[in-house]
Design a protein around this motif. Structure first.
Motif, PDB file in Angstrom:
ATOM      1  N   ASN A  30       0.819  -1.209   0.000  1.00 49.87           N
ATOM      2  CA  ASN A  30       0.000   0.000   0.000  1.00 49.87           C
ATOM      3  C   ASN A  30       0.854   1.262   0.000  1.00 49.87           C
ATOM      4  O   ASN A  30       0.517   2.253  -0.648  1.00 49.87           O
ATOM      5  N   VAL A  31       1.967   1.213   0.724  1.00 47.13           N
ATOM      6  CA  VAL A  31       2.896   2.350   0.691  1.00 47.13           C
ATOM      7  C   VAL A  31       3.419   2.538  -0.735  1.00 47.13           C
ATOM      8  O   VAL A  31       3.554   3.665  -1.227  1.00 47.13           O
ATOM      9  N   GLY A  32       3.696   1.440  -1.407  1.00 52.65           N
ATOM     10  CA  GLY A  32       4.159   1.522  -2.792  1.00 52.65           C
ATOM     11  C   GLY A  32       3.126   2.158  -3.697  1.00 52.65           C
ATOM     12  O   GLY A  32       3.463   2.936  -4.599  1.00 52.65           O
ATOM     13  N   GLN A  33       1.847   1.862  -3.472  1.00 46.76           N
ATOM     14  CA  GLN A  33       0.788   2.481  -4.262  1.00 46.76           C
ATOM     15  C   GLN A  33       0.760   3.991  -4.045  1.00 46.76           C
ATOM     16  O   GLN A  33       0.561   4.765  -4.988  1.00 46.76           O
ATOM     17  N   MET A  34       0.950   4.413  -2.794  1.00 45.00           N
ATOM     18  CA  MET A  34       0.951   5.842  -2.495  1.00 45.00           C
ATOM     19  C   MET A  34       2.127   6.543  -3.164  1.00 45.00           C
ATOM     20  O   MET A  34       2.003   7.663  -3.668  1.00 45.00           O
ATOM     21  N   LYS A  35       3.267   5.884  -3.166  1.00 43.56           N
ATOM     22  CA  LYS A  35       4.444   6.445  -3.843  1.00 43.56           C
ATOM     23  C   LYS A  35       4.174   6.617  -5.336  1.00 43.56           C
ATOM     24  O   LYS A  35       4.554   7.623  -5.945  1.00 43.56           O
ATOM     25  N   TYR A  36       3.493   5.647  -5.922  1.00 45.19           N
ATOM     26  CA  TYR A  36       3.199   5.691  -7.354  1.00 45.19           C
ATOM     27  C   TYR A  36       2.258   6.863  -7.662  1.00 45.19           C
ATOM     28  O   TYR A  36       2.476   7.609  -8.633  1.00 45.19           O
ATOM     29  N   ILE A  37       1.221   7.042  -6.846  1.00 45.11           N
ATOM     30  CA  ILE A  37       0.292   8.162  -7.038  1.00 45.11           C
ATOM     31  C   ILE A  37       1.024   9.490  -6.898  1.00 45.11           C
ATOM     32  O   ILE A  37       0.832  10.415  -7.691  1.00 45.11           O
ATOM     33  N   ALA A  38       1.870   9.601  -5.874  1.00 44.16           N
ATOM     34  CA  ALA A  38       2.619  10.840  -5.655  1.00 44.16           C
ATOM     35  C   ALA A  38       3.497  11.169  -6.859  1.00 44.16           C
ATOM     36  O   ALA A  38       3.606  12.332  -7.268  1.00 44.16           O
ATOM     37  N   LEU A  39       4.102  10.141  -7.450  1.00 44.24           N
ATOM     38  CA  LEU A  39       4.983  10.349  -8.596  1.00 44.24           C
ATOM     39  C   LEU A  39       4.196  10.764  -9.827  1.00 44.24           C
ATOM     40  O   LEU A  39       4.575  11.715 -10.537  1.00 44.24           O
TER      41      LEU A  39
END
Length: 323
Positions: free
Chosen positions: A166-175
């Protein structure tokens, strides 16, 4: 285990398996403060209109309708009518509205993942309930400890994997949203003074009205209000004390209604926090703690496998499981 390992492997590429980063703690706090600030301003505008109307009606009452706040020709649109409809008439730049919608969507995307993560973690926690059922499944004597250890280690492993995913998903959205977010925040920052001027104007109108009523209360006992008949049963010799109480009440309400404009620094922090989310600016202490948890997890899981192995061997060798 087949469904767990791919999650953990994917998480390694974005956050490092077992970093124990809580998505709720890395959601863009400044973006939330920004949106909350915009909403608070509109809410305060409603209060200011309502308070202005109340002060105006109060002044009209104590002056037997001979006085009202300010110039009636200028304030007629504020002293009468539904405060919500009056505030809704404020013109807001369409570019400001569009930029805010973008930031709203960005924040919602991050918040939804954080909420989803909590729900998933709650589901994972239910695995612990399996331990209480061990004694009722007919397991051989002495095997409960091994089964419980296996369940506990499995729970922890899945917890880390899903959390990091889930943290990885948030990083992807932020990018992916970074360019749009920077543009939206720049627009909001540029047009914010025009947005906030509505609240400033309403505060000024309410403040002038409240002071006008205080002046009336102050000057009437001294016969300084022209053309107004004196009524001793309404305004008596204690008017000085009444004025003091009224003035103190005014100061309290003024403090409640006066807001502090959002600073340029808050707008800048929205972009800065998004960049930190992309790079996951984690402290060395946090990384060390994650590594320590992984080592402990590995040891616990291996011990659990060793403890459960005799149970598995016994079950496979039992006559009822043979073809």
């Amino acid at each position: 285990m087949k469904n767990i390992l791919p999650i953990c492997v994917l998480a390694l590429s974005v956050a490092g398996c077992g970093t124990i980063l809580d998505p709720a703690q890395i959601t863009n706090a400044s973006a939330k403060s920004l949106i909350t600030g915009f909403d608070a301003q509109k809410t305060n505008e409603l209060k200011l209109v309502a308070e202005l109307q109340a002060e105006n009606e109060s002044l009209k009452f104590i002056s037997k309708a001979k006085y009202s706040c300010g110039d009636p020709r200028l304030l007629s649109g504020l002293t009468q009518g539904d405060p919500a409809k009056i505030v809704a008439r404020d013109k807001i730049d369409k570019h400001f509205t569009a930029a805010r919608k973008f930031v709203d969507g960005y924040l919602k995307a991050l918040s939804d993942i954080a909420s989803q993560n909590k729900s998933e973690q709650d589901t994972i926690a239910a695995l612990a309930a399996m331990s209480s059922a061990v004694s009722s499944i007919g397991a051989p004597a002495g095997s409960s400890a091994g089964i419980n250890a296996a369940i506990g280690a499995l729970k922890t492993l899945v917890q880390f994997g899903i959390n990091d995913f889930n943290v990885g998903q948030m990083k992807y959205i932020a990018l992916q949203m970074e360019p749009g977010l920077e543009g939206a925040v720049a627009t909001l920052k540029k047009l914010y003074p025009a947005f906030s001027i509505h609240e400033q104007r309403l505060f000024r109108d309410w403040d002038e009205c409240a002071i006008e009523k205080l002046v009336f209360i102050r000057d009437l006992p001294n016969r300084e209000v022209k053309g107004y008949e004196q009524f001793s049963y309404i305004f008596n010799k204690d008017a000085g004390l009444e004025l003091d109480s009224a003035y103190n009440a005014y100061l309290v309400k003024r403090s409640q209604l006066k807001s502090t404009p959002l600073t340029d620094a808050l707008f800048d922090k929205v972009v800065l926090e998004n960049k930190k989310l992309i790079t996951l600016d984690v402290s060395i202490a946090s990384l060390n703690a994650g590594a320590q948890n992984l080592n402990t997890l590995k040891t616990d899981f291996q011990a659990a496998v060793t403890a459960v192995q005799p149970l598995v061997t016994t079950t496979e060798a039992s006559p009822k499981n043979k073809p």
